[in-house]
Design an enzyme around this catalytic site. Structure first.
Site, PDB file in Angstrom:
ATOM      1  N   SER A  71      -7.282  11.946   8.451  1.00 39.12           N
ATOM      2  CA  SER A  71      -6.905  12.820   7.340  1.00 39.12           C
ATOM      3  C   SER A  71      -7.956  13.902   7.109  1.00 39.12           C
ATOM      4  O   SER A  71      -9.142  13.730   7.410  1.00 39.12           O
ATOM      5  CB  SER A  71      -6.747  12.007   6.058  1.00 39.12           C
TER       6      SER A  71
HETATM    7  N1  SAH Z   1      -7.355   6.212   7.203  1.00 34.87           N
HETATM    8  C1  SAH Z   1      -7.189   6.830   8.494  1.00 34.87           C
HETATM    9  C2  SAH Z   1      -5.915   7.648   8.547  1.00 34.87           C
HETATM   10  C3  SAH Z   1      -5.016   7.133   9.591  1.00 34.87           C
HETATM   11  S1  SAH Z   1      -3.381   7.847   9.649  1.00 34.87           S
HETATM   12  C4  SAH Z   1      -8.417   7.622   8.864  1.00 34.87           C
HETATM   13  O1  SAH Z   1      -9.318   7.783   8.064  1.00 34.87           O
HETATM   14  O2  SAH Z   1      -8.477   8.058  10.003  1.00 34.87           O
HETATM   15  C5  SAH Z   1      -2.390   6.449   9.186  1.00 34.87           C
HETATM   16  C6  SAH Z   1      -2.521   5.202  10.006  1.00 34.87           C
HETATM   17  O3  SAH Z   1      -1.588   4.247   9.497  1.00 34.87           O
HETATM   18  C7  SAH Z   1      -2.190   5.352  11.487  1.00 34.87           C
HETATM   19  O4  SAH Z   1      -3.283   4.937  12.254  1.00 34.87           O
HETATM   20  C8  SAH Z   1      -0.982   4.430  11.693  1.00 34.87           C
HETATM   21  O5  SAH Z   1      -0.959   3.821  12.957  1.00 34.87           O
HETATM   22  C9  SAH Z   1      -1.157   3.432  10.581  1.00 34.87           C
HETATM   23  N2  SAH Z   1       0.047   2.677  10.177  1.00 34.87           N
HETATM   24  C10 SAH Z   1       1.321   3.115  10.105  1.00 34.87           C
HETATM   25  N3  SAH Z   1       2.151   2.129   9.663  1.00 34.87           N
HETATM   26  C11 SAH Z   1       1.352   1.031   9.461  1.00 34.87           C
HETATM   27  C12 SAH Z   1       1.615  -0.309   9.024  1.00 34.87           C
HETATM   28  N4  SAH Z   1       2.846  -0.732   8.716  1.00 34.87           N
HETATM   29  N5  SAH Z   1       0.557  -1.154   8.923  1.00 34.87           N
HETATM   30  C13 SAH Z   1      -0.701  -0.757   9.239  1.00 34.87           C
HETATM   31  N6  SAH Z   1      -0.987   0.499   9.678  1.00 34.87           N
HETATM   32  C14 SAH Z   1       0.013   1.387   9.779  1.00 34.87           C
END
Ligand code: SAH
Length: 224
Positions: A71
């Site tokens: 993000s």
């Molecule tokens: N907090 C992260 C942002 C990642 S984007 C950072 O700082 O980089 C959102 C993430 O949520 C992705 O990696 C995606 O794979 C994950 N995601 C999507 N659905 C999910 C679920 N049901 N359970 C766990 N993770 C999930």
């Protein structure tokens, strides 16, 4: 021999980090000093793929592979401030990605529990957080749609993927007085609203933090 770090690449990254906090966070009304300090501390360039290090402190999200993103710094700051983190808190994050938001939370609170659906990203988060010696973090690979019942209840929850509906099973794992930050809305095309849900004795208080664009949350939450 002592290594002079005052003008090496790490010093340059540190300067970029201070500039990021001043221009992208403080200038946009992120005021919690613990959040600003944490984001001055966590080496964001260590969390992005190595070819993108020079963009790590840009005012934008970046691709981390597997169709997922890290993000934008401002959004990480906004979500971290909104969950009102305290030093004694245990926080649940759903969507570890590369582990950057996990690290920012871990700088402030006692313990962070973070779940990631994609095995390769879970592994990336694990390697990043271990290399940087974050010890107050527990990671799990799997579907976060139902939270992390064994570690519940939590003082706060941060969901970093857009949830198509209210994640009621996760809300059940939040303590009274705690907040959940969640982007609510469908898929890539639809609009999403970043919400703060505060659990009170009288029920859930809902507050909008603005329109956002997150990758969609996958797994059980997509089905009805
Ligand atoms: N907090 C992260 C942002 C990642 S984007 C950072 O700082 O980089 C959102 C993430 O949520 C992705 O990696 C995606 O794979 C994950 N995601 C999507 N659905 C999910 C679920 N049901 N359970 C766990 N993770 C999930």
């Amino acid at each position: 021999m002592e290594i002079d770090k005052s003008n090496g690449p790490e010093a340059e990254f540190e300067q970029q980090r201070h500039r990021m906090v001043a221009r992208q966070l403080a200038a946009r009304q992120i005021v919690d000093t613990t959040v600003l300090d944490a984001m001055r501390t966590v080496p964001r360039h260590e969390f992005v793929p190595s070819g993108m290090r020079d963009k790590a402190y840009d005012d934008s999200p970046l691709s981390i592979g597997h169709d997922q993103t890290i993000s934008q710094p401002y959004i990480v700051g906004l979500m971290t401030e909104a969950v009102e983190p305290k030093p004694t808190d245990r926080i649940l994050e759903i969507g570890s990605g590369c582990g950057y938001q996990t690290a920012v939370l871990a700088e402030i609170v006692e313990k962070v529990y973070s779940i990631e659906l994609v095995p390769e990203l879970h592994q990336m988060a694990r390697e990043n957080l271990e290399r940087l010696a974050y010890r107050n973090v527990e990671l799990r690979q799997g579907d976060g749609s139902r939270g992390w019942p064994e570690a519940a209840p939590f003082d706060g929850v941060v969901i970093t993927a857009a949830s198509p509906k209210m994640p009621s099973a996760v809300i059940d794992q939040l303590k009274v007085g705690g907040c959940m930050i969640v982007p609510l809305g469908s898929g890539y095309a639809g609009s999403q609203e970043l919400l703060r849900l505060r659990k009170t004795e009288d029920g859930l208080m809902r507050e909008s933090l603005g329109d956002v664009r997150f990758v969609p949350m996958r797994g059980e939450i997509e089905k009805d």
